[in-house]
Design a protein around this motif. Structure first.
Motif, PDB file in Angstrom:
ATOM      1  N   ASP A 111       0.819  -1.214   0.000  1.00  0.00           N
ATOM      2  CA  ASP A 111       0.000   0.000   0.000  1.00  0.00           C
ATOM      3  C   ASP A 111       0.855   1.268   0.000  1.00  0.00           C
ATOM      4  O   ASP A 111       0.563   2.231  -0.715  1.00  0.00           O
ATOM      5  N   THR A 112       1.957   1.269   0.763  1.00  0.00           N
ATOM      6  CA  THR A 112       2.856   2.420   0.765  1.00  0.00           C
ATOM      7  C   THR A 112       3.560   2.562  -0.579  1.00  0.00           C
ATOM      8  O   THR A 112       3.691   3.662  -1.109  1.00  0.00           O
ATOM      9  N   ALA A 113       3.997   1.425  -1.132  1.00  0.00           N
ATOM     10  CA  ALA A 113       4.666   1.446  -2.430  1.00  0.00           C
ATOM     11  C   ALA A 113       3.725   1.952  -3.520  1.00  0.00           C
ATOM     12  O   ALA A 113       4.126   2.720  -4.396  1.00  0.00           O
ATOM     13  N   LEU A 114       2.471   1.536  -3.446  1.00  0.00           N
ATOM     14  CA  LEU A 114       1.476   1.987  -4.422  1.00  0.00           C
ATOM     15  C   LEU A 114       1.261   3.499  -4.314  1.00  0.00           C
ATOM     16  O   LEU A 114       1.201   4.206  -5.324  1.00  0.00           O
ATOM     17  N   GLY A 115       1.164   3.988  -3.077  1.00  0.00           N
ATOM     18  CA  GLY A 115       0.993   5.428  -2.874  1.00  0.00           C
ATOM     19  C   GLY A 115       2.156   6.222  -3.430  1.00  0.00           C
ATOM     20  O   GLY A 115       1.967   7.227  -4.135  1.00  0.00           O
ATOM     21  N   LEU A 116       3.379   5.757  -3.159  1.00  0.00           N
ATOM     22  CA  LEU A 116       4.553   6.456  -3.684  1.00  0.00           C
ATOM     23  C   LEU A 116       4.613   6.330  -5.200  1.00  0.00           C
ATOM     24  O   LEU A 116       4.996   7.272  -5.895  1.00  0.00           O
ATOM     25  N   GLY A 117       4.213   5.168  -5.723  1.00  0.00           N
ATOM     26  CA  GLY A 117       4.202   4.977  -7.175  1.00  0.00           C
ATOM     27  C   GLY A 117       3.257   5.942  -7.869  1.00  0.00           C
ATOM     28  O   GLY A 117       3.601   6.525  -8.898  1.00  0.00           O
ATOM     29  N   VAL A 118       2.066   6.126  -7.296  1.00  0.00           N
ATOM     30  CA  VAL A 118       1.101   7.084  -7.858  1.00  0.00           C
ATOM     31  C   VAL A 118       1.666   8.497  -7.795  1.00  0.00           C
ATOM     32  O   VAL A 118       1.535   9.281  -8.740  1.00  0.00           O
ATOM     33  N   ALA A 119       2.325   8.821  -6.672  1.00  0.00           N
ATOM     34  CA  ALA A 119       2.951  10.142  -6.546  1.00  0.00           C
ATOM     35  C   ALA A 119       4.038  10.337  -7.598  1.00  0.00           C
ATOM     36  O   ALA A 119       4.153  11.407  -8.212  1.00  0.00           O
ATOM     37  N   MET A 120       4.822   9.289  -7.845  1.00  0.00           N
ATOM     38  CA  MET A 120       5.882   9.365  -8.863  1.00  0.00           C
ATOM     39  C   MET A 120       5.280   9.565 -10.256  1.00  0.00           C
ATOM     40  O   MET A 120       5.808  10.348 -11.049  1.00  0.00           O
ATOM     41  N   ILE A 121       4.187   8.854 -10.542  1.00  0.00           N
ATOM     42  CA  ILE A 121       3.539   9.015 -11.852  1.00  0.00           C
ATOM     43  C   ILE A 121       3.074  10.455 -12.020  1.00  0.00           C
ATOM     44  O   ILE A 121       3.307  11.081 -13.063  1.00  0.00           O
ATOM     45  N   ALA A 122       2.418  10.995 -10.989  1.00  0.00           N
ATOM     46  CA  ALA A 122       1.905  12.360 -11.063  1.00  0.00           C
ATOM     47  C   ALA A 122       3.035  13.367 -11.256  1.00  0.00           C
ATOM     48  O   ALA A 122       2.973  14.230 -12.144  1.00  0.00           O
ATOM     49  N   VAL A 123       4.088  13.250 -10.454  1.00  0.00           N
ATOM     50  CA  VAL A 123       5.202  14.204 -10.531  1.00  0.00           C
ATOM     51  C   VAL A 123       5.925  14.085 -11.868  1.00  0.00           C
ATOM     52  O   VAL A 123       6.211  15.086 -12.527  1.00  0.00           O
ATOM     53  N   GLN A 124       6.197  12.861 -12.290  1.00  0.00           N
ATOM     54  CA  GLN A 124       6.941  12.660 -13.540  1.00  0.00           C
ATOM     55  C   GLN A 124       6.135  13.126 -14.753  1.00  0.00           C
ATOM     56  O   GLN A 124       6.682  13.722 -15.674  1.00  0.00           O
ATOM     57  N   THR A 125       4.836  12.862 -14.746  1.00  0.00           N
ATOM     58  CA  THR A 125       3.985  13.251 -15.876  1.00  0.00           C
ATOM     59  C   THR A 125       3.908  14.766 -16.026  1.00  0.00           C
ATOM     60  O   THR A 125       3.793  15.280 -17.139  1.00  0.00           O
ATOM     61  N   VAL A 126       3.973  15.476 -14.919  1.00  0.00           N
ATOM     62  CA  VAL A 126       3.904  16.943 -14.967  1.00  0.00           C
ATOM     63  C   VAL A 126       5.282  17.565 -15.203  1.00  0.00           C
ATOM     64  O   VAL A 126       5.440  18.460 -16.037  1.00  0.00           O
ATOM     65  N   THR A 127       6.303  17.083 -14.477  1.00  0.00           N
ATOM     66  CA  THR A 127       7.602  17.765 -14.521  1.00  0.00           C
ATOM     67  C   THR A 127       8.334  17.616 -15.853  1.00  0.00           C
ATOM     68  O   THR A 127       8.975  18.572 -16.297  1.00  0.00           O
ATOM     69  N   VAL A 128       8.250  16.449 -16.489  1.00  0.00           N
ATOM     70  CA  VAL A 128       8.997  16.274 -17.748  1.00  0.00           C
ATOM     71  C   VAL A 128       8.502  17.247 -18.829  1.00  0.00           C
ATOM     72  O   VAL A 128       9.306  17.976 -19.415  1.00  0.00           O
ATOM     73  N   PRO A 129       7.177  17.334 -19.112  1.00  0.00           N
ATOM     74  CA  PRO A 129       6.745  18.312 -20.119  1.00  0.00           C
ATOM     75  C   PRO A 129       6.957  19.768 -19.692  1.00  0.00           C
ATOM     76  O   PRO A 129       7.305  20.609 -20.529  1.00  0.00           O
ATOM     77  N   VAL A 130       6.766  20.074 -18.402  1.00  0.00           N
ATOM     78  CA  VAL A 130       6.996  21.455 -17.948  1.00  0.00           C
ATOM     79  C   VAL A 130       8.463  21.822 -18.122  1.00  0.00           C
ATOM     80  O   VAL A 130       8.798  22.915 -18.599  1.00  0.00           O
ATOM     81  N   ASN A 131       9.354  20.905 -17.768  1.00  0.00           N
ATOM     82  CA  ASN A 131      10.781  21.162 -17.953  1.00  0.00           C
ATOM     83  C   ASN A 131      11.141  21.264 -19.435  1.00  0.00           C
ATOM     84  O   ASN A 131      12.051  22.007 -19.804  1.00  0.00           O
ATOM     85  N   HIS A 132      10.424  20.528 -20.280  1.00  0.00           N
ATOM     86  CA  HIS A 132      10.631  20.657 -21.727  1.00  0.00           C
ATOM     87  C   HIS A 132      10.293  22.072 -22.187  1.00  0.00           C
ATOM     88  O   HIS A 132      11.046  22.699 -22.943  1.00  0.00           O
TER      89      HIS A 132
END
Length: 200
Positions: free
Chosen positions: A33-54
């Motif tokens: 459950d903790t790993a899933l929560g962190l995984g969802v957080a990673m998906i959210a952060v990565q999906t936003v930061t990569v295009p914004v940084n682009h």
């Protein structure tokens, strides 16, 4: 774009191919459950930061980006690292406040590891790979989403295996972190067998 998306999940998995973010990967993978929560957080952060940084890199940092202001020779690419870290820190701060407000149990279970996403090399690595590979904005979105999903898939799978291994008769010398490293290596080999899946 589909090829970039699947490649980021499977054959170029940030956790199991490049071993980025492995400290968080090992520390937060004791419970699914903790790993899933962190995984969802990673998906959210990565999906936003990569295009914004682009957008920031192409719009403000590359040579010629300031031609509209009469400064075509200005090249600020040397600032990409600090600007990427700033964007990541801002996104993670917003995510942390949102989790604290709407999912306090998950926020407490992630503890110190949520703010540590800010300095997670997997998050920064996604943006740096985007620059190195000269991805377009749509490709950056696909890569950000794919790399986040890939990292999340890896940590949730790893956490599920570790939960099952609690009931295994493991030799004394391998218990704990030793076995975690062995499992990570085996998972890495398993993911490398998926090279070519989703290509074409």
């Amino acid at each position: 774009m589909t090829d970039i998306f699947f490649r980021a999940i499977l054959q170029e998995n940030l956790a199991l191919t490049f071993f980025l973010g492995i400290c968080t990967f090992l520390a937060v993978s004791k419970r699914v459950d903790t790993a899933l929560g962190l995984g969802v957080a990673m998906i959210a952060v990565q999906t936003v930061t990569v295009p914004v940084n682009h957008l920031i890199f192409q719009g403000l940092l590359v040579e010629g980006a300031w031609a509209w202001a009469g400064l075509p020779e200005v090249d600020l690419t040397y600032l990409k690292l600090i600007s990427f870290i700033g964007v990541i820190a801002a996104i993670v701060q917003v995510l942390e406040m949102a989790l604290d407000r709407f999912a306090p149990v998950l926020h407490r279970s992630l503890g110190i590891f949520l703010p540590l996403i800010t300095v997670n090399c997997a998050i920064l690595g996604g943006s740096l790979f985007m620059v190195e590979r000269r991805l377009t904005l749509p490709e950056s979105v696909a890569y950000g989403l794919g790399s986040g999903i890939g990292w999340a898939l890896a940590i949730v799978t790893f956490a599920a295996i570790r939960e099952k291994l609690r009931y295994a008769d493991v030799p004394k010398g391998l218990r704990g972190l030793g076995l975690a490293f062995v499992v990570t290596g085996l998972m890495s080999m398993g993911f490398s067998a998926l090279i070519g899946v989703g290509a074409g």
